[in-house]
Scaffold this motif. Structure first.
Motif, PDB file in Angstrom:
ATOM      1  N   ALA A 103       0.901  -1.041  -0.094  1.00  0.00           N
ATOM      2  CA  ALA A 103       0.022  -0.006  -0.124  1.00  0.00           C
ATOM      3  C   ALA A 103       0.841   1.332   0.047  1.00  0.00           C
ATOM      4  O   ALA A 103       0.597   2.110  -0.715  1.00  0.00           O
ATOM      5  CB  ALA A 103      -0.884  -0.035   1.189  1.00  0.00           C
ATOM      6  N   THR A 127      -9.949  -0.294  -1.015  1.00  0.00           N
ATOM      7  CA  THR A 127      -8.810  -0.988  -0.418  1.00  0.00           C
ATOM      8  C   THR A 127      -7.970  -1.037  -1.592  1.00  0.00           C
ATOM      9  O   THR A 127      -8.039  -0.844  -2.708  1.00  0.00           O
ATOM     10  CB  THR A 127      -9.013  -2.267   0.333  1.00  0.00           C
ATOM     11  N   PHE A 128      -6.551  -1.177  -1.083  1.00  0.00           N
ATOM     12  CA  PHE A 128      -5.647  -0.933  -2.307  1.00  0.00           C
ATOM     13  C   PHE A 128      -4.458  -1.632  -1.666  1.00  0.00           C
ATOM     14  O   PHE A 128      -4.049  -1.654  -0.365  1.00  0.00           O
ATOM     15  CB  PHE A 128      -5.185   0.326  -2.753  1.00  0.00           C
ATOM     16  N   ARG A 132      -4.419  -5.944   0.009  1.00  0.00           N
ATOM     17  CA  ARG A 132      -5.594  -5.157   0.111  1.00  0.00           C
ATOM     18  C   ARG A 132      -5.151  -4.468   1.635  1.00  0.00           C
ATOM     19  O   ARG A 132      -6.039  -4.372   2.596  1.00  0.00           O
ATOM     20  CB  ARG A 132      -6.961  -5.694   0.484  1.00  0.00           C
ATOM     21  N   SER A 133      -3.806  -4.306   1.871  1.00  0.00           N
ATOM     22  CA  SER A 133      -3.166  -3.654   3.135  1.00  0.00           C
ATOM     23  C   SER A 133      -3.588  -2.336   3.322  1.00  0.00           C
ATOM     24  O   SER A 133      -3.490  -1.787   4.614  1.00  0.00           O
ATOM     25  CB  SER A 133      -1.814  -4.144   3.298  1.00  0.00           C
ATOM     26  N   ASP A 135      -6.214   1.224   3.253  1.00  0.00           N
ATOM     27  CA  ASP A 135      -7.534   1.611   3.107  1.00  0.00           C
ATOM     28  C   ASP A 135      -7.624   2.867   3.245  1.00  0.00           C
ATOM     29  O   ASP A 135      -6.664   3.933   3.380  1.00  0.00           O
ATOM     30  CB  ASP A 135      -8.443   0.804   4.243  1.00  0.00           C
TER      31      ASP A 135
END
Length: 312
Positions: A103, A127-128, A132-133, A135
């Motif tokens: 992220a 999330t990205f 998906r770490s 937010d």
């Protein structure tokens, strides 16, 4: 309206822009709220308004064997973003390099180094980064530290439920194109190039313009009242079979619209087909006469429905 590779340096005139960040497949009411907020902030601050989207969709990258699920192509999204007042569409190619970014690296390498963002607008649930770490809270913290604004837009609700691409897909699979159109703010539309088929339709008085479904979601198979749009601006009413044509051998999946009162050669031309109303499921008929009688009835019903559905 420009299309820009999100991996490379941003053109100078787009630097410092406000970026709406998300997948935006379908560009439904919820997506429109996010992009609208980005455009509003950009205009208030005198900055470019940008939309960043991902292609292919992350689901397609991580699950390449997933059934087709797209609601819009990249070209369709570009047109929709332009109509919303966006200055450029940034395309993040979802590849192994992007998938492996943490992220923090996504923020540093893509948002800051490549895009030089002045601000980011996302949905609250965005999330990205790897696994998906990242937010919205993490994005806001990085923004405070690195000097860009962060806005999170709340989900848009309709009938007590969040509007989402999944909700639209559910409606289409259930044969409810009007419900999908209500959430999208326009009919679900399939675009493609008209291809040659086996030309059976013309032998029974119903020549069709055949389109491959590609990576689009498969709505309920069956007969639809449709509206076609040609590249020259002409709008055509018709009825279409979407499915595998069970009365013919071998089965072949196609969208086959027949346009009322139209004569002309559409082969090789670009065509957009809007699904307006679901008329009935596909059926197999014992004879061509029975099939034609049913098609006559389908077209009469489609004409009546489309007469009260004004084109946008």
């Amino acid at each position: 309206m420009q299309r820009v590779d999100g991996a490379g340096p941003i053109p100078a005139h787009l630097a410092g822009g406000i970026v709406a960040l998300g997948n935006f497949d379908g560009f439904h009411l919820g997506h429109q709220a996010v992009v609208g907020a980005a455009v509003a902030r950009a205009r208030a601050e005198g900055r470019p308004a940008l939309v960043a989207t991902f292609d292919p969709h992350p689901i397609r990258y991580f699950r390449p064997d997933a059934a087709p699920f797209r609601l819009t192509t990249l070209d369709q999204r570009e047109q929709l973003f332009a109509a919303a007042g966006v200055d450029a569409m940034l395309v993040f190619r979802f590849d192994p390099e992007l998938a492996a970014l943490s992220a923090e690296d996504f923020v540093e390498q893509r948002l800051l180094a490549a895009l030089r963002v002045g601000g980011v607008v996302t949905g609250e649930d965005f999330t990205f980064g790897q696994a998906r770490s990242g937010d919205v809270n993490a994005l806001r913290a990085w923004g405070l530290a690195r000097g860009f604004s962060t806005d999170a837009v709340a989900p848009v609700m309709l009938d007590g439920e969040t509007i989402s691409s999944s909700r639209i897909r559910t409606a289409l699979i259930a044969g409810q194109p009007r419900e999908a159109a209500r959430l999208l703010t326009r009919p679900f539309t399939i675009e493609g190039v008209v291809q040659h088929g086996d030309k059976l339709g013309r032998t029974i008085g119903y020549p069709t313009a055949n389109l491959d479904m590609g990576q689009y979601l498969r709505p309920a198979y069956g007969i639809y009242a449709v509206r076609g749009r040609l590249a020259d601006g002409r709008v055509l009413n018709g009825a279409a079979n979407l499915g595998i044509r069970p009365s013919f051998d071998p089965p072949k999946e196609l969208l086959e619209p027949y346009f009322f009162d139209f004569t002309g050669d559409l082969y090789g031309q670009g065509l957009s087909v809007e699904l307006i109303e679901y008329l009935r499921p596909e059926a197999k008929f014992d004879s061509l006469d029975a099939l034609v009688a049913q098609m006559d009835a389908d077209c009469a019903r489609a004409r009546a429905l489309l007469a009260t559905h004004n084109p946008a």
